[in-house]
Motif scaffolding. Structure first.
Motif, PDB file in Angstrom:
ATOM      1  N   GLN A   1      17.890  62.289  48.456  1.00  0.00           N
ATOM      2  CA  GLN A   1      17.964  62.173  47.007  1.00  0.00           C
ATOM      3  C   GLN A   1      17.269  63.347  46.325  1.00  0.00           C
TER       4      GLN A   1
ATOM      5  N   THR B   1      19.162  66.161  43.981  1.00  0.00           N
ATOM      6  CA  THR B   1      18.691  66.490  42.629  1.00  0.00           C
ATOM      7  C   THR B   1      18.395  67.979  42.506  1.00  0.00           C
TER       8      THR B   1
ATOM      9  N   ASP C   1      20.345  70.634  40.058  1.00  0.00           N
ATOM     10  CA  ASP C   1      19.610  71.406  39.048  1.00  0.00           C
ATOM     11  C   ASP C   1      19.892  72.897  39.205  1.00  0.00           C
TER      12      ASP C   1
END
Length: 447
Positions: free
Chosen positions: A6, A10, A14
């Motif tokens: 996870q 992320t 980004d």
């Protein structure tokens, strides 16, 4: 060794947003391994390694894809890989461009991500040295165990994409192999080996590996020449799976589309083998020590019938081949510089009931092939033919006698149709599960 999927997802999203990348995916794996070899009870080789491999794909607005690879999952490495793949996308292929698997976000069943802790290297050395000693003491003719090894391996794999797919799995296993060689005055050296694999060193059947290697080696001490001719042949599980794998292009959709297969898109539903034979590819078979629950594109793996009672039932697909052949991806894709397709874990079992049952104990003038050699040189995968040396026995009135040297030859498609018996009891091997397979009328050349 634990990847926080996870956090990585992320982080990747980004960075992609910062670079203006809207569509991407990342597939990776990491292996932490140690292995040992011994010679006469002393360590001959001790190795440890940690290997990582990550493939990044980025699509541009024209939906062409660029690919980059790295071993670095920190922000700097990810950014460089995404940027490089984005730049390469301008040069991506336009015909049959790869895309996300439509099953990359399908919910997977629950599964365990558990490791058995690796045992100390000293214990690996001690275990292997003891196995070598027992094998040397099994018979006075066994002069050495020139090839041996014990390894422990931790593996983790992941897949994520910009559509929200997040896959992760981890596991561990240990393996041991022993290959002995004999020396007897006036006789040719004989050799045989065995292999075992399990979740960890403490579960590994080392004594069974020693016994199998010893029994096979001893069985080859008294050998004889055989006459050239046509024989009924019984293949061991390992031998049949080796030959089956050499002709896997029959089931490989990518090979079919590249015209590098014995099959065509129209071959589905045709009879390619005896109705006595059924074959699945099933990565999730309970006998598979280290299964993968998804492939390189994030597609869930599953049981895929390849041959159902002699009939060609399915091809193995990636997302790309499935789209081109109006099928569904099957969980057989490998992600690299390009997407490839390969088998996972082969499961062979009886199809229709046999009219006649065969047994080694009552066989006469039957060739029993234990191990096939020189597959790299003796197989013509595009023609279907093979000519391969092998280790094995001639069974005379239920008694196996080692064959000095011989070669088996034929056409694989004819071999499949000439199967006369598929035994009921299967053997588990590293590459699959298979019983002994009886084939009628194969050409054997005695050297």
């Amino acid at each position: 060794m634990t990847t926080n999927i996870q956090a990585l997802a992320t982080q990747a999203r980004d960075i992609a947003d910062k670079l203006g990348i809207r569509k991407f995916d990342i597939s990776g794996s990491s292996v932490d391994e140690n292995s040992v070899r011994v010679d006469r009870g002393e360590p001959k080789q001790v190795k440890a390694s940690n290997r990582s491999s990550i493939t990044v794909r980025v699509w541009n607005e024209a939906q062409t894809v660029g690919i980059a690879s790295t071993t670095d999952t920190d922000p700097t490495g990810l950014e460089l890989s995404l940027k490089t793949a984005a730049e390469a996308s301008a040069f991506g292929v336009k015909d049959h461009a790869p895309d996300f698997s439509p099953e990359a976000t399908v919910q997977l069943p629950d599964y365990d991500n558990t490791y058995l802790p690796q045992a100390p290297v000293a214990k690996s050395i001690e275990t292997l040295a003891e196995a070598e000693r027992e094998l040397l003491e099994a018979h006075e003719a066994i002069a050495g165990v020139p090839y041996n090894g014990l390894s422990q391996r931790d593996i983790e794999r992941f897949y994520l994409n910009s559509d929200g797919a997040e896959r992760y799995e981890a596991g561990s296993y240990a393996s041991v192999y022993l290959y002995s060689k004999t020396e007897q005055k006036g006789k040719k050296p004989r050799s045989a080996g065995a292999f075992r694999v399990d979740l960890g060193l403490d579960k590994l059947d080392v004594s069974g590996c020693v016994k199998e290697a010893a029994d096979k080696t001893i069985s080859h001490l008294n050998y004889k020449q055989i006459e050239t001719g046509k024989y009924t042949v019984v293949f061991s599980a390992e031998a049949f799976l080796s030959l089956f794998g050499a002709f896997s292009n029959i089931f490989n959709a990518q090979s079919i589309l590249d015209n590098r297969s014995l099959s065509t898109p129209d071959s589905l539903g045709t009879v390619i083998a005896s109705p006595l034979l059924s074959v699945d590819d099933n990565e999730l078979d309970p006998n598979n020590v280290s299964p993968s629950h998804f492939d390189g594109e994030g597609t869930p793996t599953r049981r895929l019938p390849l041959i159902a009672r002699g009939v060609l039932s399915n091809f193995m697909h990636s997302a790309g081949t499935a789209k081109r052949m109006h099928a569904k991806p099957t969980g057989h894709a490998n992600l690299g510089a390009k997407v490839t397709v390969s088998g996972n874990f082969t499961c062979v079992y009886p199809g229709e009931p046999a009219a006649t049952e065969y047994s080694i104990e009552t066989a006469d003038n039957v060739i029993w092939i234990d191990e096939i050699k020189a597959l790299h040189a003796g197989v013509s995968a595009l023609e279907g033919s093979f000519s391969l040396p092998f280790d094995g026995w001639i069974v005379e009135q239920g008694q196996p006698v080692s064959i000095e040297s011989a070669t088996v030859a034929g056409d694989f498609r004819e071999l499949l149709k000439s199967i006369v018996y598929v035994e009921k009891e299967a053997e588990v091997t590293p590459g699959g599960v298979c019983p002994r397979i009886w084939v009628e009328g194969l050409s054997i050349t005695g050297d």
